[in-house]
Design a protein around this motif. Structure first.
Motif, PDB file in Angstrom:
ATOM      1  N   LEU A 151     -68.856   1.692  -9.990  1.00 23.80           N
ATOM      2  CA  LEU A 151     -67.951   2.236 -10.987  1.00 23.80           C
ATOM      3  C   LEU A 151     -66.816   2.980 -10.297  1.00 23.80           C
ATOM      4  CD1 LEU A 151     -70.747   3.685 -13.286  1.00 23.80           C
ATOM      5  CD2 LEU A 151     -69.277   1.758 -13.891  1.00 23.80           C
ATOM      6  N   THR A 152     -65.827   3.395 -11.078  1.00 23.88           N
ATOM      7  CA  THR A 152     -64.717   4.136 -10.475  1.00 23.88           C
ATOM      8  C   THR A 152     -65.128   5.577 -10.204  1.00 23.88           C
ATOM      9  OG1 THR A 152     -63.756   4.879 -12.573  1.00 23.88           O
ATOM     10  CG2 THR A 152     -63.067   2.709 -11.746  1.00 23.88           C
ATOM     11  N   GLU A 153     -64.493   6.136  -9.203  1.00 26.90           N
ATOM     12  CA  GLU A 153     -64.730   7.528  -8.854  1.00 26.90           C
ATOM     13  C   GLU A 153     -64.411   8.443 -10.032  1.00 26.90           C
ATOM     14  OE1 GLU A 153     -64.029   9.610  -4.625  1.00 26.90           O
ATOM     15  OE2 GLU A 153     -62.174   9.093  -5.688  1.00 26.90           O
ATOM     16  N   TRP A 154     -63.346   8.105 -10.766  1.00 26.64           N
ATOM     17  CA  TRP A 154     -62.932   8.916 -11.908  1.00 26.64           C
ATOM     18  C   TRP A 154     -64.021   8.943 -12.977  1.00 26.64           C
ATOM     19  CZ3 TRP A 154     -62.119   8.568 -17.124  1.00 26.64           C
ATOM     20  CH2 TRP A 154     -61.341   9.582 -17.708  1.00 26.64           C
ATOM     21  N   ASP A 155     -64.620   7.768 -13.278  1.00 26.04           N
ATOM     22  CA  ASP A 155     -65.619   7.689 -14.349  1.00 26.04           C
ATOM     23  C   ASP A 155     -66.924   8.394 -13.996  1.00 26.04           C
ATOM     24  OD1 ASP A 155     -64.433   6.312 -16.547  1.00 26.04           O
ATOM     25  OD2 ASP A 155     -64.460   4.474 -15.393  1.00 26.04           O
ATOM     26  N   THR A 156     -67.200   8.539 -12.717  1.00 28.35           N
ATOM     27  CA  THR A 156     -68.491   9.097 -12.306  1.00 28.35           C
ATOM     28  C   THR A 156     -68.405  10.536 -11.800  1.00 28.35           C
ATOM     29  OG1 THR A 156     -68.158   8.139 -10.098  1.00 28.35           O
ATOM     30  CG2 THR A 156     -69.405   6.824 -11.698  1.00 28.35           C
ATOM     31  N   ALA A 157     -67.207  11.093 -11.723  1.00 24.01           N
ATOM     32  CA  ALA A 157     -67.025  12.405 -11.088  1.00 24.01           C
ATOM     33  C   ALA A 157     -67.885  13.484 -11.735  1.00 24.01           C
ATOM     34  CB  ALA A 157     -65.551  12.809 -11.128  1.00 24.01           C
ATOM     35  N   VAL A 158     -67.907  13.547 -13.064  1.00 26.16           N
ATOM     36  CA  VAL A 158     -68.654  14.597 -13.760  1.00 26.16           C
ATOM     37  C   VAL A 158     -70.152  14.451 -13.512  1.00 26.16           C
ATOM     38  CG1 VAL A 158     -69.253  15.547 -16.011  1.00 26.16           C
ATOM     39  CG2 VAL A 158     -66.885  14.928 -15.520  1.00 26.16           C
ATOM     40  N   ALA A 159     -70.653  13.215 -13.597  1.00 27.10           N
ATOM     41  CA  ALA A 159     -72.085  12.972 -13.402  1.00 27.10           C
ATOM     42  C   ALA A 159     -72.510  13.264 -11.970  1.00 27.10           C
ATOM     43  CB  ALA A 159     -72.420  11.529 -13.774  1.00 27.10           C
ATOM     44  N   ILE A 160     -71.663  12.914 -10.991  1.00 27.93           N
ATOM     45  CA  ILE A 160     -71.991  13.201  -9.593  1.00 27.93           C
ATOM     46  C   ILE A 160     -71.998  14.708  -9.354  1.00 27.93           C
ATOM     47  CG2 ILE A 160     -71.167  12.980  -7.218  1.00 27.93           C
ATOM     48  CD1 ILE A 160     -70.122  10.196  -7.963  1.00 27.93           C
ATOM     49  N   ALA A 161     -70.977  15.402  -9.873  1.00 27.78           N
ATOM     50  CA  ALA A 161     -70.900  16.849  -9.696  1.00 27.78           C
ATOM     51  C   ALA A 161     -72.091  17.554 -10.344  1.00 27.78           C
ATOM     52  CB  ALA A 161     -69.591  17.374 -10.278  1.00 27.78           C
ATOM     53  N   GLY A 162     -72.571  17.014 -11.476  1.00 29.38           N
ATOM     54  CA  GLY A 162     -73.689  17.627 -12.172  1.00 29.38           C
ATOM     55  C   GLY A 162     -75.044  17.221 -11.647  1.00 29.38           C
ATOM     56  N   GLY A 163     -75.080  16.274 -10.716  1.00 31.44           N
ATOM     57  CA  GLY A 163     -76.346  15.862 -10.126  1.00 31.44           C
ATOM     58  C   GLY A 163     -77.091  14.786 -10.877  1.00 31.44           C
ATOM     59  N   SER A 164     -76.522  14.272 -11.976  1.00 29.40           N
ATOM     60  CA  SER A 164     -77.203  13.225 -12.733  1.00 29.40           C
ATOM     61  C   SER A 164     -76.987  11.842 -12.136  1.00 29.40           C
ATOM     62  CB  SER A 164     -76.769  13.246 -14.202  1.00 29.40           C
ATOM     63  OG  SER A 164     -75.364  13.179 -14.312  1.00 29.40           O
ATOM     64  N   LEU A 165     -76.040  11.740 -11.203  1.00 26.05           N
ATOM     65  CA  LEU A 165     -75.862  10.510 -10.428  1.00 26.05           C
ATOM     66  C   LEU A 165     -75.698  10.893  -8.963  1.00 26.05           C
ATOM     67  CD1 LEU A 165     -73.433   8.238 -12.517  1.00 26.05           C
ATOM     68  CD2 LEU A 165     -75.888   7.910 -12.153  1.00 26.05           C
ATOM     69  N   VAL A 166     -76.203  10.028  -8.101  1.00 21.67           N
ATOM     70  CA  VAL A 166     -76.111  10.237  -6.652  1.00 21.67           C
ATOM     71  C   VAL A 166     -75.252   9.120  -6.071  1.00 21.67           C
ATOM     72  CG1 VAL A 166     -77.390  10.353  -4.483  1.00 21.67           C
ATOM     73  CG2 VAL A 166     -78.370  11.323  -6.589  1.00 21.67           C
ATOM     74  N   ARG A 167     -74.286   9.506  -5.241  1.00 26.44           N
ATOM     75  CA  ARG A 167     -73.381   8.531  -4.633  1.00 26.44           C
ATOM     76  C   ARG A 167     -73.904   8.088  -3.270  1.00 26.44           C
ATOM     77  NH1 ARG A 167     -66.895   9.738  -3.909  1.00 26.44           N
ATOM     78  NH2 ARG A 167     -66.334   7.822  -2.793  1.00 26.44           N
ATOM     79  N   VAL A 168     -73.809   6.765  -3.030  1.00 21.59           N
ATOM     80  CA  VAL A 168     -74.234   6.218  -1.739  1.00 21.59           C
ATOM     81  C   VAL A 168     -73.136   5.303  -1.193  1.00 21.59           C
ATOM     82  CG1 VAL A 168     -76.704   6.377  -2.250  1.00 21.59           C
ATOM     83  CG2 VAL A 168     -75.437   4.313  -2.893  1.00 21.59           C
ATOM     84  N   LEU A 169     -73.253   4.949   0.085  1.00 18.39           N
ATOM     85  CA  LEU A 169     -72.292   4.063   0.752  1.00 18.39           C
ATOM     86  C   LEU A 169     -70.857   4.584   0.646  1.00 18.39           C
ATOM     87  CD1 LEU A 169     -73.679   0.581  -0.389  1.00 18.39           C
ATOM     88  CD2 LEU A 169     -74.082   1.737   1.785  1.00 18.39           C
ATOM     89  N   GLU A 170     -70.721   5.904   0.682  1.00 18.08           N
ATOM     90  CA  GLU A 170     -69.400   6.501   0.473  1.00 18.08           C
ATOM     91  C   GLU A 170     -68.395   6.045   1.522  1.00 18.08           C
ATOM     92  OE1 GLU A 170     -67.397  10.939  -0.144  1.00 18.08           O
ATOM     93  OE2 GLU A 170     -69.580  10.687  -0.086  1.00 18.08           O
ATOM     94  N   ASP A 171     -68.854   5.862   2.763  1.00 20.71           N
ATOM     95  CA  ASP A 171     -67.922   5.480   3.814  1.00 20.71           C
ATOM     96  C   ASP A 171     -67.568   3.997   3.788  1.00 20.71           C
ATOM     97  OD1 ASP A 171     -70.504   4.803   4.482  1.00 20.71           O
ATOM     98  OD2 ASP A 171     -70.270   5.193   6.629  1.00 20.71           O
ATOM     99  N   TRP A 172     -68.120   3.255   2.831  1.00 22.07           N
ATOM    100  CA  TRP A 172     -67.810   1.829   2.700  1.00 22.07           C
ATOM    101  C   TRP A 172     -66.844   1.538   1.552  1.00 22.07           C
ATOM    102  CZ3 TRP A 172     -68.776  -2.393   5.646  1.00 22.07           C
ATOM    103  CH2 TRP A 172     -69.693  -2.254   6.697  1.00 22.07           C
ATOM    104  N   THR A 173     -66.434   2.538   0.805  1.00 20.03           N
ATOM    105  CA  THR A 173     -65.537   2.304  -0.339  1.00 20.03           C
ATOM    106  C   THR A 173     -64.189   2.940  -0.074  1.00 20.03           C
ATOM    107  OG1 THR A 173     -66.525   4.224  -1.446  1.00 20.03           O
ATOM    108  CG2 THR A 173     -67.364   2.053  -2.058  1.00 20.03           C
TER     109      THR A 173
END
Length: 300
Positions: A243-265
């Motif tokens: 998904l886009t960084e914009w769409d997931t920013a709130v969920a990632i900041a709140g801990g309900s989603l975890v981001r992976v492969l950050e250095d590949w995007t």
């Protein structure tokens, strides 16, 4: 020229441009039946049939082609005269039809359109959000808002907003059951939430790191054609989502989603307002572009 006559002439040119009463009526903000009546009235008045009509198509007659060839430049000059006078107004007036994607609408609507209408109360905006990329001229839009890479080459594009970035995310519950991927190839052993494009094709996930590019047709039990649904599925622990960084920013900041492969995007160019270059740019569209660039500036 009477007001009714000018409306009829605009109707003829719109139908000629679109080859469709329905699409022309949408551009002119009137019903297809009213548009057909206006053209029929004009044909009766001048005693010549301007269009050849069948149940499946509409096309200019020989007389209609000659008529449009003379009328079109005259209407263009009249439009230019109106816009020239409009420039003396304290604020623009009129309507804008803008086509965009659902994702761009979410990013774009609140910071730009709401503020624009507050600043210019004499303007109206018809914003249509859809997945497929349309011909904004044929479908009667003044402008479009899409990712820079999706803007047709024959359009003038004005970049707005920051660069975009895709992210791979999963819920804590999902990662409690599965190891975190370390490389894109690891995704082939995960349950991924796939994305179906408006064309029907399944979107392939793209990655890049130090010049190495990887494109994957990931596997998964769930395929969705809506970004909001993909986000909800990821939050529910169904699988990994792209998904886009914009769409997931709130969920990632709140801990309900975890981001992976950050250095590949890697980031890529963001949104642009685009419009046809061969048309006069209305004062309302010029004001809208200026407002968007000030409210949603391009980031380096």
């Amino acid at each position: 020229m009477t007001k009714a006559g000018l409306a009829e002439f605009n109707a003829v040119v719109a139908v000629a441009d679109h080859g469709s009463f329905r699409r022309a009526a949408r551009e002119l903000d009137m019903s297809a039946s009213a548009l057909s009546h206006a053209i029929t009235t004009l044909e009766r008045r001048i005693g010549v049939r301007l269009f050849n009509r069948t149940t499946r198509s509409v096309s200019l007659s020989e007389a209609g082609e000659a008529f449009v060839a003379r009328v079109r430049p005259a209407l263009r000059e009249l439009g230019a005269a109106v816009e020239a006078v409009n420039a003396f107004r304290d604020r623009p007036a009129g309507s804008l039809r803008i086509n965009t994607s659902e994702g761009a609408a979410r990013q774009f609507l609140a910071p730009v359109v709401f503020g624009f209408l507050e600043r210019y109360p004499d303007m109206r905006v018809d914003l249509v959000a859809e997945g497929r990329l349309v011909d904004i001229i044929a479908d009667g839009f003044d402008a479009g808002v899409r990712l820079v890479e999706a803007v047709p080459k024959d359009m003038i594009a004005v970049p707005i907003g920051p660069a975009q970035r895709f992210v791979v995310v999963g819920s804590p519950a999902y990662f409690a059951r599965h190891p975190r991927p370390e490389t894109p190839a690891d995704l082939l052993r995960h349950d991924c939430i796939r994305s179906r494009l408006p064309s029907g094709a399944v979107f392939r996930w793209e990655f890049e790191k130090r010049g190495e590019q990887v494109v994957l047709d990931v596997s998964g039990k769930l395929t969705l054609d809506n970004q909001n649904l993909r986000l909800e599925a990821a939050l529910a622990g169904v699988g990994l989502a792209y998904l886009t960084e914009w769409d997931t920013a709130v969920a990632i900041a709140g801990g309900s989603l975890v981001r992976v492969l950050e250095d590949w995007t890697a980031p890529f160019p963001g949104l642009a307002i685009y419009y046809p270059g061969h048309r006069l740019v209305p004062a309302g569209l010029r004001a809208f572009i200026a407002f968007a660039r000030s409210a949603f500036p391009v980031c380096p």
